[in-house]
Design a protein around this motif. Sequence first.
Motif, PDB file in Angstrom:
ATOM      1  N   TYR A 181      10.077  -4.122  13.781  1.00 55.25           N
ATOM      2  CA  TYR A 181       9.003  -3.435  13.057  1.00 55.25           C
ATOM      3  C   TYR A 181       8.262  -2.444  13.955  1.00 55.25           C
ATOM      4  O   TYR A 181       7.979  -1.312  13.555  1.00 55.25           O
ATOM      5  N   GLU A 193      -4.828   1.987   2.878  1.00 54.51           N
ATOM      6  CA  GLU A 193      -4.839   0.852   3.816  1.00 54.51           C
ATOM      7  C   GLU A 193      -4.961   1.335   5.249  1.00 54.51           C
ATOM      8  O   GLU A 193      -5.629   0.728   6.076  1.00 54.51           O
ATOM      9  N   GLU A 194      -4.309   2.457   5.558  1.00 52.40           N
ATOM     10  CA  GLU A 194      -4.170   2.848   6.959  1.00 52.40           C
ATOM     11  C   GLU A 194      -5.471   3.305   7.616  1.00 52.40           C
ATOM     12  O   GLU A 194      -5.700   3.020   8.776  1.00 52.40           O
ATOM     13  N   HIS A 205       0.832  -1.212   0.000  1.00 53.29           N
ATOM     14  CA  HIS A 205       0.000   0.000   0.000  1.00 53.29           C
ATOM     15  C   HIS A 205       0.864   1.259   0.000  1.00 53.29           C
ATOM     16  O   HIS A 205       1.858   1.345   0.712  1.00 53.29           O
ATOM     17  N   ASP A 238       3.564  -6.201   3.521  1.00 57.03           N
ATOM     18  CA  ASP A 238       3.154  -5.076   4.373  1.00 57.03           C
ATOM     19  C   ASP A 238       3.563  -5.347   5.821  1.00 57.03           C
ATOM     20  O   ASP A 238       2.787  -5.129   6.741  1.00 57.03           O
ATOM     21  N   ASP A 256       6.423   0.995   6.269  1.00 60.69           N
ATOM     22  CA  ASP A 256       4.965   0.816   6.186  1.00 60.69           C
ATOM     23  C   ASP A 256       4.372   1.882   5.291  1.00 60.69           C
ATOM     24  O   ASP A 256       3.993   2.946   5.763  1.00 60.69           O
ATOM     25  N   ASP A 257       4.221   1.617   4.009  1.00 53.15           N
ATOM     26  CA  ASP A 257       4.553   0.380   3.336  1.00 53.15           C
ATOM     27  C   ASP A 257       5.225   0.693   2.006  1.00 53.15           C
ATOM     28  O   ASP A 257       5.008  -0.003   1.014  1.00 53.15           O
TER      29      ASP A 257
HETATM   30 ZN   LIG Z   1       0.967  -1.143   6.345  1.00 53.29          ZN
END
Ligand SMILES: [Zn+2]
Length: 460
Positions: free
Chosen positions: A422, A326-327, A280, A354, A292-293
């Motif tokens: 992450y 996406e977020e 994304h 992702d 991200d991402d």
């Molecule tokens: Zn993401």
Amino acid sequence: MQRFLILLILTLLSFGMTGQSESTDQDAFFLKDIYTQSLSKSKAYHWLDTLCRTAGPRLSGSQASYDGLAYLEAVLSDMAFDTIFHVDCMVPRWHRGSHTLDLEHKGKAIPTRSTMLGNSLGTGGSLVTGDIIEVLELDSLAGMADQLKDKVVFFNRPMDPSLVRTFHAYGRAVDQRVFGPSRAGKYGAKAVIVRSMASQIDTIPHTGVTVYEEDAIAKIPGIAISTYDAEVLSDYLDNGSVQATISSTSTPLPDTSSYSIVAEIKGSEYPDEIILVGGHIDSWDIGQGAHDDGAGCVQSIQVIETLLALDYKPKRTIRCVLFINEENGLNGGKSYAEYSNANGEYHLAAIESDAGGFTPRGFSCTADEAVFIDKLRNLKTFEPLLEPYDLYLKKGGAGADINPLKSQNGLLIGLNPDSQRYFDYHHTAEDKIEHVHPRELLLGGAAMTSLVYLIDQHGL
Ligand SMILES: [Zn+2]
């Protein structure tokens, strides 16, 4: 001579002294070529660097999100795709504005590092004050109903450090951020403070989406504080009351139109079987969206770059999809599945990256129950070829953007990088290019390319 040695080593490692077949030999050679090309010639890190430095944070509907889309579309346009097109959708927009959070204990100020939760409402710029009450579980709120009126609720359940896979710890803690403000608002709380979703104790606040449920009575603001500040605040609360004063100009803005990008190479033998790779392009607004991402986007482009560089002609249709939103809405993933279903398409496999641009460990996959066992069994036949690259194949989650494709009965696959760092960067100002290791990024793209090649050659 060198090629022969590599072949010998790969096949011995993979199959012992027996079981070599001509197609396995070809596959082993091709995977080696994929890694050689990826690690010595791919431009994926350069693309990510340019995306992060020129577009920057790419919240849906922001100018930077359109800049990022335009840049990666230009990258794709330089490659030999058959078609590149957009799938349009509406996306929510949100303005962070500025905020202050002041904490006071017995007349003394407690310094904190904080950030507004994404999609949160603000205070209209005025000051909101209340005593803080610490809560560990959303489910505890009902039993505390008479204590919550006019309070600032502090959700402080940590991500469980005993879980080796940090995504599992995230999954078990993130309800506080997503639903905390909505649920606490029902009991008359004035605002919510959430402990950041981080794997370690540090001073970095993490944003991320909060959702006001339809039955939310009062939409109150939500703020995240760093894990270090959460520990300190909890200690102060053990010794008496702490008062919070909050102001924020955060506000939602009207929805606007945006799009996901689809770039396609038609298959020569089975054009109706689509293999998708994607990530994304939108990100939160306080970092560069490097892990991200942006990472997943450039790795997906790297798949195509690599196959074209090796002069590979796919049997099946290969699509690189860069999803928007996406977020804070998932409207890119939803609208892509709607488009695809309306056109009667079939995604044999969809692979999303992702989970950060870290060293790949393998892939996890899911599918509709009706087809999963067979598809997983078929996928597992590739394991001996991936084993020399330290890649596993297992059951598990795939990716938020590709999940809506499940009803097409193909296999949904997620790249699983090492997850330990992450949540040091996720949804923070630290999610920037300096924290992406070029070689680790390229290894992830090479892993995805290898799996795309094997699925294209042998089906599922
Ligand atoms: Zn993401």
